[in-house]
Motif scaffolding. Structure first.
Motif, PDB file in Angstrom:
ATOM      1  N   SER A 167      17.650  45.201  10.490  1.00 58.48           N
ATOM      2  CA  SER A 167      17.606  43.746  10.334  1.00 58.48           C
ATOM      3  C   SER A 167      18.880  43.046  10.777  1.00 58.48           C
ATOM      4  N   ARG A 168      19.805  43.790  11.399  1.00 55.02           N
ATOM      5  CA  ARG A 168      21.057  43.155  11.785  1.00 55.02           C
ATOM      6  C   ARG A 168      21.634  43.798  13.045  1.00 55.02           C
ATOM      7  N   VAL A 169      22.144  42.959  13.943  1.00 55.07           N
ATOM      8  CA  VAL A 169      22.847  43.424  15.138  1.00 55.07           C
ATOM      9  C   VAL A 169      24.289  42.947  15.027  1.00 55.07           C
ATOM     10  N   ILE A 170      25.222  43.860  15.278  1.00 52.67           N
ATOM     11  CA  ILE A 170      26.655  43.573  15.146  1.00 52.67           C
ATOM     12  C   ILE A 170      27.335  43.747  16.492  1.00 52.67           C
ATOM     13  N   VAL A 171      28.313  42.916  16.771  1.00 47.76           N
ATOM     14  CA  VAL A 171      29.124  43.097  17.972  1.00 47.76           C
ATOM     15  C   VAL A 171      30.561  42.723  17.635  1.00 47.76           C
ATOM     16  N   GLU A 172      31.501  43.492  18.150  1.00 50.27           N
ATOM     17  CA  GLU A 172      32.917  43.180  17.994  1.00 50.27           C
ATOM     18  C   GLU A 172      33.495  42.913  19.376  1.00 50.27           C
ATOM     19  N   ILE A 173      34.138  41.748  19.529  1.00 50.33           N
ATOM     20  CA  ILE A 173      34.622  41.289  20.823  1.00 50.33           C
ATOM     21  C   ILE A 173      36.097  40.943  20.712  1.00 50.33           C
ATOM     22  N   SER A 174      36.856  41.285  21.740  1.00 54.87           N
ATOM     23  CA  SER A 174      38.267  40.899  21.737  1.00 54.87           C
ATOM     24  C   SER A 174      38.379  39.412  22.061  1.00 54.87           C
ATOM     25  N   SER A 175      39.358  38.757  21.475  1.00 47.65           N
ATOM     26  CA  SER A 175      39.491  37.300  21.588  1.00 47.65           C
ATOM     27  C   SER A 175      39.579  36.762  23.021  1.00 47.65           C
ATOM     28  N   PRO A 176      40.143  37.501  24.001  1.00 47.87           N
ATOM     29  CA  PRO A 176      40.162  36.957  25.368  1.00 47.87           C
ATOM     30  C   PRO A 176      38.786  36.877  26.030  1.00 47.87           C
ATOM     31  N   GLN A 177      37.768  37.510  25.456  1.00 45.92           N
ATOM     32  CA  GLN A 177      36.440  37.534  26.061  1.00 45.92           C
ATOM     33  C   GLN A 177      35.662  36.265  25.697  1.00 45.92           C
ATOM     34  N   THR A 178      36.137  35.135  26.155  1.00 43.20           N
ATOM     35  CA  THR A 178      35.551  33.853  25.763  1.00 43.20           C
ATOM     36  C   THR A 178      34.118  33.682  26.249  1.00 43.20           C
ATOM     37  N   ALA A 179      33.808  34.174  27.440  1.00 41.91           N
ATOM     38  CA  ALA A 179      32.443  34.032  27.972  1.00 41.91           C
ATOM     39  C   ALA A 179      31.449  34.815  27.120  1.00 41.91           C
ATOM     40  N   ALA A 180      31.833  36.033  26.732  1.00 42.12           N
ATOM     41  CA  ALA A 180      30.954  36.858  25.896  1.00 42.12           C
ATOM     42  C   ALA A 180      30.757  36.227  24.525  1.00 42.12           C
ATOM     43  N   ILE A 181      31.827  35.673  23.970  1.00 43.46           N
ATOM     44  CA  ILE A 181      31.727  35.014  22.664  1.00 43.46           C
ATOM     45  C   ILE A 181      30.751  33.851  22.738  1.00 43.46           C
ATOM     46  N   SER A 182      30.838  33.073  23.805  1.00 42.06           N
ATOM     47  CA  SER A 182      29.929  31.933  23.998  1.00 42.06           C
ATOM     48  C   SER A 182      28.484  32.410  24.142  1.00 42.06           C
ATOM     49  N   LEU A 183      28.282  33.507  24.857  1.00 49.09           N
ATOM     50  CA  LEU A 183      26.935  34.046  25.050  1.00 49.09           C
ATOM     51  C   LEU A 183      26.315  34.453  23.722  1.00 49.09           C
ATOM     52  N   PHE A 184      27.070  35.196  22.921  1.00 46.45           N
ATOM     53  CA  PHE A 184      26.523  35.658  21.653  1.00 46.45           C
ATOM     54  C   PHE A 184      26.281  34.495  20.689  1.00 46.45           C
ATOM     55  N   ARG A 185      27.140  33.494  20.725  1.00 43.03           N
ATOM     56  CA  ARG A 185      26.893  32.301  19.901  1.00 43.03           C
ATOM     57  C   ARG A 185      25.576  31.650  20.302  1.00 43.03           C
ATOM     58  N   LYS A 186      25.370  31.535  21.609  1.00 41.91           N
ATOM     59  CA  LYS A 186      24.160  30.914  22.132  1.00 41.91           C
ATOM     60  C   LYS A 186      22.913  31.669  21.683  1.00 41.91           C
ATOM     61  N   LEU A 187      23.041  32.967  21.514  1.00 43.91           N
ATOM     62  CA  LEU A 187      21.901  33.801  21.146  1.00 43.91           C
ATOM     63  C   LEU A 187      21.753  33.962  19.636  1.00 43.91           C
ATOM     64  N   GLY A 188      22.494  33.162  18.882  1.00 48.46           N
ATOM     65  CA  GLY A 188      22.290  33.150  17.432  1.00 48.46           C
ATOM     66  C   GLY A 188      23.216  34.011  16.616  1.00 48.46           C
ATOM     67  N   PHE A 189      24.238  34.574  17.238  1.00 51.11           N
ATOM     68  CA  PHE A 189      25.215  35.370  16.501  1.00 51.11           C
ATOM     69  C   PHE A 189      26.240  34.430  15.862  1.00 51.11           C
ATOM     70  N   THR A 190      26.688  34.786  14.691  1.00 50.28           N
ATOM     71  CA  THR A 190      27.704  33.988  14.008  1.00 50.28           C
ATOM     72  C   THR A 190      28.934  34.851  13.729  1.00 50.28           C
ATOM     73  N   VAL A 191      30.088  34.219  13.737  1.00 52.66           N
ATOM     74  CA  VAL A 191      31.342  34.928  13.478  1.00 52.66           C
ATOM     75  C   VAL A 191      31.454  35.219  11.985  1.00 52.66           C
ATOM     76  N   THR A 192      31.696  36.471  11.654  1.00 53.94           N
ATOM     77  CA  THR A 192      31.837  36.859  10.246  1.00 53.94           C
ATOM     78  C   THR A 192      33.263  37.236   9.882  1.00 53.94           C
ATOM     79  N   SER A 193      34.072  37.583  10.873  1.00 51.75           N
ATOM     80  CA  SER A 193      35.473  37.896  10.585  1.00 51.75           C
ATOM     81  C   SER A 193      36.293  37.886  11.869  1.00 51.75           C
ATOM     82  N   VAL A 194      37.571  37.614  11.715  1.00 53.47           N
ATOM     83  CA  VAL A 194      38.534  37.666  12.812  1.00 53.47           C
ATOM     84  C   VAL A 194      39.762  38.383  12.286  1.00 53.47           C
ATOM     85  N   CYS A 195      40.159  39.449  12.958  1.00 52.75           N
ATOM     86  CA  CYS A 195      41.311  40.202  12.475  1.00 52.75           C
ATOM     87  C   CYS A 195      42.168  40.660  13.648  1.00 52.75           C
TER      88      CYS A 195
END
Length: 233
Positions: free
Chosen positions: A179-207
């Motif tokens: 019931s859950r898909v997880i992805v961890e992305i490095s902060s410089p990957q702005t295009a990937a972050i935007s893509l996953f946001r567009k597809l319904g992913f939400t940020v749960t943590s930043v470390c």
């Protein structure tokens, strides 16, 4: 899973004959973030301050030499770039020696894992233009699917291939009863972050990414953060 055609492209499961092209694409997909990471690090106020300080030091020590000022500032910038390269190159080496050493055994032969490629027809020739690998994980004691790597070749971007690959992973997750898909992305990957946001992913943590390299200096100077995103199905 059914193959998903898009224009002259198709998403299909990985085959052993893909290994050479996939490793090359995988390498590109990780190392392409070195330069963006460098620019992001150098634009940080702390790094700007250090750059100015070492440049002034070079100017003074060189007897009011502008050349010495540029030399000192350039040396600092080279150190930061080296650390950014080491962060991603170290990550690449570990993945090539571990999961990517035997893609068939680590992904294709495991029911809970998956590895897909994008095969395109370019000028009448077949070419691999993207990949998506996922693996099962018990993150937070809840069985989930984690995106191991997503890559689309540079000249085939903005054609919806990344979206189709992620949607393939989501469907695979549903088929596995997760019931859950997880992805961890490095902060410089702005295009990937935007893509996953567009597809319904939400940020749960930043470390702070403390695992990119054994050398603490490398992790500190790169200022790379790991952004964890999740999508609940």
């Amino acid at each position: 899973m059914e193959q998903k055609p898009s224009l002259k492209s198709i998403i299909r499961p990985y085959k052993p004959t893909d290994k050479s092209a996939i490793v090359s694409l995988f390498r590109f997909g990780i190392l392409e973030h070195v330069y963006p990471a460098f620019l992001k690090a150098m634009s940080h106020p702390d790094h700007i301050g250090v750059t100015l300080s070492v440049s002034v030091a070079g100017y003074v020590l060189g007897g009011s030499s502008y050349f010495q000022a540029v030399l000192f500032g350039g040396a600092w910038a080279c150190l930061v770039y080296y650390c950014c390269h080491e962060a991603y190159d170290g990550h690449l080496r570990r993945k090539l020696e571990a999961e990517m050493a035997d893609i068939q055994a680590n992904f294709s032969d495991k029911q809970a894992n998956g590895f897909w490629v994008v095969e395109m027809e370019v000028n009448g020739k077949s070419k691999l233009a993207g990949l998506l690998a996922v693996k099962s994980t018990d993150a937070d004691d809840a069985p989930s699917l984690e995106v191991f790597q997503l890559v689309v070749s540079f000249n085939q971007r903005r054609k919806g291939l990344g979206t189709q690959l992620v949607e393939t992973a989501v469907e695979f997750c549903k088929e596995q009863g997760l019931s859950r898909v997880i992805v961890e992305i490095s902060s410089p990957q702005t295009a990937a972050i935007s893509l996953f946001r567009k597809l319904g992913f939400t940020v749960t943590s930043v470390c702070v990414n403390s695992n990119t390299h054994a050398n603490h200096l490398v992790s500190k100077l790169t200022r790379i953060n790991v952004i964890r995103m999740e999508k609940h199905l």
